[in-house]
Write a protein that holds these residues in place. Sequence first.
Motif, PDB file in Angstrom:
ATOM      1  N   ASP A 112      40.596 -51.267   6.633  1.00  0.00           N
ATOM      2  CA  ASP A 112      40.629 -50.690   5.289  1.00  0.00           C
ATOM      3  C   ASP A 112      42.062 -50.718   4.754  1.00  0.00           C
ATOM      4  O   ASP A 112      43.010 -50.563   5.517  1.00  0.00           O
ATOM      5  CB  ASP A 112      40.129 -49.241   5.310  1.00  0.00           C
ATOM      6  CG  ASP A 112      38.624 -49.178   5.518  1.00  0.00           C
ATOM      7  OD1 ASP A 112      37.944 -50.146   5.155  1.00  0.00           O
ATOM      8  OD2 ASP A 112      38.154 -48.168   6.072  1.00  0.00           O
ATOM      9  N   TYR A 114      42.813 -48.785   1.828  1.00  0.00           N
ATOM     10  CA  TYR A 114      43.016 -47.425   1.318  1.00  0.00           C
ATOM     11  C   TYR A 114      41.660 -46.727   1.244  1.00  0.00           C
ATOM     12  O   TYR A 114      40.609 -47.357   1.403  1.00  0.00           O
ATOM     13  CB  TYR A 114      43.678 -47.450  -0.073  1.00  0.00           C
ATOM     14  CG  TYR A 114      42.872 -48.131  -1.152  1.00  0.00           C
ATOM     15  CD1 TYR A 114      41.923 -47.430  -1.897  1.00  0.00           C
ATOM     16  CD2 TYR A 114      43.055 -49.484  -1.442  1.00  0.00           C
ATOM     17  CE1 TYR A 114      41.181 -48.053  -2.882  1.00  0.00           C
ATOM     18  CE2 TYR A 114      42.318 -50.120  -2.434  1.00  0.00           C
ATOM     19  CZ  TYR A 114      41.371 -49.396  -3.146  1.00  0.00           C
ATOM     20  OH  TYR A 114      40.631 -50.020  -4.119  1.00  0.00           O
ATOM     21  N   GLN A 115      41.684 -45.435   1.032  1.00  0.00           N
ATOM     22  CA  GLN A 115      40.455 -44.653   0.905  1.00  0.00           C
ATOM     23  C   GLN A 115      40.010 -44.692  -0.556  1.00  0.00           C
ATOM     24  O   GLN A 115      40.790 -44.343  -1.436  1.00  0.00           O
ATOM     25  CB  GLN A 115      40.753 -43.206   1.340  1.00  0.00           C
ATOM     26  CG  GLN A 115      39.517 -42.368   1.594  1.00  0.00           C
ATOM     27  CD  GLN A 115      38.725 -42.841   2.816  1.00  0.00           C
ATOM     28  OE1 GLN A 115      39.304 -43.212   3.820  1.00  0.00           O
ATOM     29  NE2 GLN A 115      37.412 -42.846   2.683  1.00  0.00           N
ATOM     30  N   TYR A 116      38.801 -45.106  -0.782  1.00  0.00           N
ATOM     31  CA  TYR A 116      38.298 -45.245  -2.145  1.00  0.00           C
ATOM     32  C   TYR A 116      37.341 -44.088  -2.476  1.00  0.00           C
ATOM     33  O   TYR A 116      36.409 -43.830  -1.715  1.00  0.00           O
ATOM     34  CB  TYR A 116      37.575 -46.589  -2.275  1.00  0.00           C
ATOM     35  CG  TYR A 116      36.932 -46.850  -3.608  1.00  0.00           C
ATOM     36  CD1 TYR A 116      37.681 -47.295  -4.690  1.00  0.00           C
ATOM     37  CD2 TYR A 116      35.565 -46.669  -3.799  1.00  0.00           C
ATOM     38  CE1 TYR A 116      37.086 -47.543  -5.909  1.00  0.00           C
ATOM     39  CE2 TYR A 116      34.966 -46.920  -5.020  1.00  0.00           C
ATOM     40  CZ  TYR A 116      35.731 -47.357  -6.077  1.00  0.00           C
ATOM     41  OH  TYR A 116      35.141 -47.611  -7.289  1.00  0.00           O
ATOM     42  N   TYR A 117      37.598 -43.407  -3.595  1.00  0.00           N
ATOM     43  CA  TYR A 117      36.733 -42.280  -3.986  1.00  0.00           C
ATOM     44  C   TYR A 117      36.015 -42.535  -5.314  1.00  0.00           C
ATOM     45  O   TYR A 117      35.384 -41.652  -5.853  1.00  0.00           O
ATOM     46  CB  TYR A 117      37.557 -40.986  -4.108  1.00  0.00           C
ATOM     47  CG  TYR A 117      38.148 -40.535  -2.791  1.00  0.00           C
ATOM     48  CD1 TYR A 117      37.341 -39.942  -1.824  1.00  0.00           C
ATOM     49  CD2 TYR A 117      39.500 -40.718  -2.521  1.00  0.00           C
ATOM     50  CE1 TYR A 117      37.875 -39.537  -0.600  1.00  0.00           C
ATOM     51  CE2 TYR A 117      40.046 -40.320  -1.308  1.00  0.00           C
ATOM     52  CZ  TYR A 117      39.229 -39.732  -0.354  1.00  0.00           C
ATOM     53  OH  TYR A 117      39.747 -39.343   0.848  1.00  0.00           O
ATOM     54  N   PRO A 132      38.871 -51.538  -1.447  1.00  0.00           N
ATOM     55  CA  PRO A 132      39.425 -50.773  -0.325  1.00  0.00           C
ATOM     56  C   PRO A 132      39.553 -51.562   0.985  1.00  0.00           C
ATOM     57  O   PRO A 132      40.236 -51.118   1.900  1.00  0.00           O
ATOM     58  CB  PRO A 132      38.429 -49.621  -0.149  1.00  0.00           C
ATOM     59  CG  PRO A 132      37.174 -50.084  -0.795  1.00  0.00           C
ATOM     60  CD  PRO A 132      37.536 -51.065  -1.851  1.00  0.00           C
ATOM     61  N   LYS A 133      38.896 -52.719   1.079  1.00  0.00           N
ATOM     62  CA  LYS A 133      39.001 -53.512   2.315  1.00  0.00           C
ATOM     63  C   LYS A 133      40.287 -54.340   2.312  1.00  0.00           C
ATOM     64  O   LYS A 133      40.736 -54.793   1.262  1.00  0.00           O
ATOM     65  CB  LYS A 133      37.799 -54.458   2.425  1.00  0.00           C
ATOM     66  CG  LYS A 133      36.506 -53.750   2.754  1.00  0.00           C
ATOM     67  CD  LYS A 133      36.467 -53.424   4.227  1.00  0.00           C
ATOM     68  CE  LYS A 133      35.297 -52.532   4.569  1.00  0.00           C
ATOM     69  NZ  LYS A 133      35.477 -51.903   5.881  1.00  0.00           N
TER      70      LYS A 133
END
Length: 262
Positions: A112, A114-117, A132-133
């Motif tokens: 990943d 980053y963290q995706y929200y 995010p990947k």
Amino acid sequence: MGILAPVIILGTIGAVFGLWLGFVEKLFAVSKDPRIERIFSLLPGSNCGACGQAGCMGLAEALSSGDAKSVTCPAVHDQERKTIAEIIGQKDIHKEKTVAVLLCGGGNKCKDNYQYYGVKDCLAADLILKGPKACAFGCIGMANCLRACPFNAISMGDDGLPRIDRGKCLSCGKCVKACPRGLIAIVPRDKNYHIRCRSKDKGADTIKVCKAGCIACGKCVTACPAGAIEIKDNVAEINYSKCVNCGKCVTACPTKAIGKEA
Ligand code: SF4
Ligand code: SF4
């Protein structure tokens, strides 16, 4: 007389207009080709639009009027297709059987970034730093393909990748259009081996972010007895018209970037 006179007058006017409308309807009626209903009854009725028409009725009308020359519906079965061809007086052209395949083996094997929200949508996620990947070519995993499939042939696997049910897939191509990464291809149904990576990065960069990526080492090219594989833009590609389904490429691939589906 009282109320009787207006009732008689209105009744007479109503009857005259009714007769007139009936006469006009008969005069200007457009006779409908009876073949349309017969063809329509042989189509699946899912109105997915994969045939290129507005829906199943659109295709039935186009076939009966000659605007469509062949049964372009991917979901129609062989027997129905033959019957439709007979109805419109055409020779049945047997279509090559195809199926959708996923060309990415990343998923949980890909790091990943980053963290995706944000909203769960591959297209929306792709707009933010390419998703995010860590691989900018791999599956984003937010299931746009799943939502696009009119036949419920796609589910999301525990590995973070879409699973295509070959029994349910009717090769309509909706998932192909829905994927912003171009990771789904319609391929001949009788070919079992597929390169599950589309990364154009150099092999060393690909493997840094994804354990299942193609490193363009060329071992599959050497192993293939049919000369069906070549490396293009740092990624292997199978020429399905040459592939003989021997599976030697799978054994040769050090990262297991070639998958078998049968
Ligand atoms: S998996 Fe893709 S090609 Fe197959 S039926 Fe679903 S949308 Fe159509
Ligand atoms: S295959 Fe394409 S559409 Fe389906 S989840 Fe992956 S990125 Fe999204």
